[in-house]
Design a protein around this motif. Sequence first.
Motif, PDB file in Angstrom:
ATOM      1  N   ALA A 296       6.151 -21.807   1.910  1.00  0.00           N
ATOM      2  CA  ALA A 296       5.460 -21.332   3.115  1.00  0.00           C
ATOM      3  C   ALA A 296       6.445 -20.858   4.180  1.00  0.00           C
ATOM      4  CB  ALA A 296       4.586 -22.443   3.679  1.00  0.00           C
ATOM      5  N   TRP A 297       7.620 -20.422   3.773  1.00  0.00           N
ATOM      6  CA  TRP A 297       8.596 -19.909   4.729  1.00  0.00           C
ATOM      7  C   TRP A 297       7.931 -18.825   5.584  1.00  0.00           C
ATOM      8  CZ3 TRP A 297      13.783 -21.380   5.261  1.00  0.00           C
ATOM      9  CH2 TRP A 297      14.541 -20.613   6.154  1.00  0.00           C
ATOM     10  N   PRO A 298       7.996 -18.928   6.901  1.00  0.00           N
ATOM     11  CA  PRO A 298       7.267 -17.968   7.748  1.00  0.00           C
ATOM     12  C   PRO A 298       8.000 -16.638   7.872  1.00  0.00           C
ATOM     13  CG  PRO A 298       8.444 -19.559   9.113  1.00  0.00           C
ATOM     14  CD  PRO A 298       8.644 -20.000   7.683  1.00  0.00           C
ATOM     15  N   GLY A 299       7.217 -15.566   7.967  1.00  0.00           N
ATOM     16  CA  GLY A 299       7.783 -14.266   8.309  1.00  0.00           C
ATOM     17  C   GLY A 299       8.626 -13.621   7.236  1.00  0.00           C
ATOM     18  N   VAL A 300       8.329 -13.881   5.989  1.00  0.00           N
ATOM     19  CA  VAL A 300       9.114 -13.253   4.911  1.00  0.00           C
ATOM     20  C   VAL A 300       8.996 -11.735   4.982  1.00  0.00           C
ATOM     21  CG1 VAL A 300       9.321 -12.987   2.403  1.00  0.00           C
ATOM     22  CG2 VAL A 300       8.994 -15.255   3.388  1.00  0.00           C
ATOM     23  N   SER A 301       7.777 -11.234   5.224  1.00  0.00           N
ATOM     24  CA  SER A 301       7.572  -9.787   5.297  1.00  0.00           C
ATOM     25  C   SER A 301       7.390  -9.301   6.732  1.00  0.00           C
ATOM     26  CB  SER A 301       6.370  -9.383   4.438  1.00  0.00           C
ATOM     27  OG  SER A 301       5.190 -10.055   4.851  1.00  0.00           O
ATOM     28  N   THR A 302       7.957 -10.049   7.660  1.00  0.00           N
ATOM     29  CA  THR A 302       8.004  -9.636   9.062  1.00  0.00           C
ATOM     30  C   THR A 302       9.347  -8.978   9.335  1.00  0.00           C
ATOM     31  OG1 THR A 302       6.553 -11.448   9.735  1.00  0.00           O
ATOM     32  CG2 THR A 302       7.938 -10.465  11.451  1.00  0.00           C
ATOM     33  N   PRO A 303       9.386  -7.882  10.103  1.00  0.00           N
ATOM     34  CA  PRO A 303      10.664  -7.231  10.398  1.00  0.00           C
ATOM     35  C   PRO A 303      11.657  -8.201  11.041  1.00  0.00           C
ATOM     36  CG  PRO A 303       8.830  -5.831  11.083  1.00  0.00           C
ATOM     37  CD  PRO A 303       8.242  -7.155  10.698  1.00  0.00           C
ATOM     38  N   THR A 304      12.932  -7.968  10.788  1.00  0.00           N
ATOM     39  CA  THR A 304      13.962  -8.834  11.364  1.00  0.00           C
ATOM     40  C   THR A 304      13.958  -8.749  12.889  1.00  0.00           C
ATOM     41  OG1 THR A 304      15.627  -7.078  11.156  1.00  0.00           O
ATOM     42  CG2 THR A 304      15.415  -8.625   9.316  1.00  0.00           C
ATOM     43  N   SER A 305      13.548  -7.610  13.421  1.00  0.00           N
ATOM     44  CA  SER A 305      13.499  -7.465  14.881  1.00  0.00           C
ATOM     45  C   SER A 305      12.479  -8.397  15.513  1.00  0.00           C
ATOM     46  CB  SER A 305      13.166  -6.009  15.240  1.00  0.00           C
ATOM     47  OG  SER A 305      11.911  -5.636  14.688  1.00  0.00           O
ATOM     48  N   ALA A 306      11.532  -8.867  14.688  1.00  0.00           N
ATOM     49  CA  ALA A 306      10.517  -9.813  15.186  1.00  0.00           C
ATOM     50  C   ALA A 306      10.784 -11.217  14.668  1.00  0.00           C
ATOM     51  CB  ALA A 306       9.132  -9.348  14.756  1.00  0.00           C
ATOM     52  N   GLY A 307      11.980 -11.460  14.156  1.00  0.00           N
ATOM     53  CA  GLY A 307      12.362 -12.797  13.723  1.00  0.00           C
ATOM     54  C   GLY A 307      12.114 -13.102  12.262  1.00  0.00           C
ATOM     55  N   GLY A 308      11.677 -12.107  11.471  1.00  0.00           N
ATOM     56  CA  GLY A 308      11.397 -12.339  10.059  1.00  0.00           C
ATOM     57  C   GLY A 308      12.591 -12.045   9.166  1.00  0.00           C
TER      58      GLY A 308
END
Length: 736
Positions: free
Chosen positions: A472-484
């Motif tokens: 359940a690691w959060p933000g795997v497919s969130t941009p790095t600019s948004a902390g993913g």
Amino acid sequence: MSSHSNGTLAAEDVSALEAGRHGDPFACLGRHPSGKTTVIRTMAPGAERVEVFTPKGRAPVTTLKKIGDHGLFEGTLAASKAKSGYLLKAWQGEQSWTYDDPYRFGPVLDDFNLHLLSEGSHERAYECLGAHVMTYEGADGTHFAVWAPSASNVSVVGDFNHWNAAQHPMRSRGASGIWELFVPGIEDGAHYKFCIFGAGGRQLPLKSDPFAFGTEYRPNTASVVRDLKGYDWTDEGWMKGRGALQDRTKPISVYEVHLGSWQRTWDAENPFLDYHELAEKLIPYVKGLGFTHIELLPVTEHPFDGSWGYQPVGLYSPTRRFGTPADFKAFVNACHEAGIGVILDWVPGHFPSDEHGLAHFDGTHLYEHADPKKGFHPDWNTLIFNFGRREVENYLVSNAQFWLEEYHLDGLRVDAVASMLYLDYSREDGEWIPNEHGGNENLEAIQFLKHMNERVYSLSDGIMTVAEESTAWPGVSTPTSAGGLGFGFKWNMGWMNDTLDYMSKEPVHRKHHHHQLTFGINYAFSENYILPLSHDEVVHGKGSLIGRMPGDRWQKFANLRAYYGFMWTHPGKKLLFMGGEFAQEREWNADASLDWHLLENADHKNIQTLVSDLNRLYASTPALHRRDCTADGFEWIDGGAAEDNVVSFLRWGDPGDPPCLVVCNFSPVPRHGYRVGVPYGGHWAEVMNTDSAHYGGSDVGNYGGHAAEDVPWHIKPYSLMLTLPPLGTVVFRHEG
């Protein structure tokens, strides 16, 4: 003591050169001014005499004398005759061979590239390191370069020098740790390795080139010089337009393939189809089934067939099992011309400990962590990259860029991301080292993954990265600019495990496990998900997908059809491992072809037809793909009908796109007069019924659809009175 004169060299230099252990060969070999003359020295093992010619001369200008026991020669000539270069001709009896002197050439790598390599910021490290066919200072040959900072000396050995370390010792480039040598006359196809002596002078096993563009056919392990320049790509249209095809709003349906076992030949020595044969057979097959992408299990070079490519040694080399780099480019090009994207299964998390590979490369733990609590993987008996070492991170990030740019690949599926993210992955207390904050997160691996994704997504439109991440690691497919982490997509392993477990239950027990069907929606939009029925689900005793379905033969196939209908209408992109499209009955065997003969049976052919039709329905129906990754694309009608083993839901597209109603009956009982609420009046056309006789079903259905009745139901203003087929999924599209 030598039986020959040492010439102008000290005895210890002669001894070190002839043993291949001299740390500064350029100080001795090649041409060296000496007053009005030039001294020329060369290593020619096996030669009895060596003559020096000017490049255009037919007669020798001098003959070199042997000054050692094992092939070291020396002589002088007028300085003016050596300025324009020279050629050497060695004689052994009546046989002779002519060669240009590698030690008359200056260094190839300039200080700027060395600086970038040293600080780990070179975007294309593969353009400097490895073996590169080139013309340098007027001569054609190959430049070899390798990073081995703790080596006392390094030689390139190969079929061009009888694997003799004394003949081609390399130049050290100082603090960079890089050794290089331009060898004239070496062409595409030459076999080579590096002979490395550790800091204590101990000779290591011969090492394959970490940046090799080619390799020998297994079980041989030599690197092969490959000139990657000059391929005539004809996929410009695809490359320019793929950005519009690989967005999360587009239909993405992936056919996962192990090239070594999709189909095989009858040749026991070489059982594999080559890239050209695969292009002729695999591409039209995938296109005909309506898949948008092919995902290749790793084709980076690996010594052991049984690893399926997940223990790679040659990260920059497409495996020789199926052909040459040019052949692989032709395969990718053919995929693109057919409108098929290509995703590579990429393994940057670990590597095998084979002695010819990266392990203990220069006599130290160069690529891997020295401490086994961080550097050894207990599940796979492999070594883990030292992601915190800048040169190692650069090696891996450059590798990702290499495949996408050099081979026009459309995406990378990154294997075993969870094993990289957690320091305690598959480890008990006391078997792992906490990070600087006391946590179990691998901060160095996290930074590497972010850096890799940032680099990849900066290259061009349309490239995609996919994480195989099972936690359940959060933000795997969130941009790095948004902390993913910056991935484009993530495999939905939870959905796969839950729903497969549900489908394996006898229908009478399914009501107690209904949550396994519905729970996935609770997190379905937390990431950009791909729903995978991958190779991992049909190996290691798990059996095949059809083999996990309960009931008699008819019920097994009906269950699988209903499940595929549920999967193709559920939010998320799709992935199916080869063989699943025709319900292969036995567990996948990587050492044998798929059971293509099963398609002679109607049950299996019908599954194949269903998968093809589902792909086309998915691609042609905006409501089924436009909002795969956003919550406004899904709405439960009734997710709680556990006693009936039924779920019903709506899929929404963009404004103006007709919505779809999906109803799945996972009970073997047909249900007549089953009322389901809908948001609109008018006609709802039945556009898919997995129980159709066309797919081998019982043909229970709704005669093409129904008009909605003005009867509120399920908190909707209208409703449909439906017939639900046994073990079937039905899809209705609103047509007004």
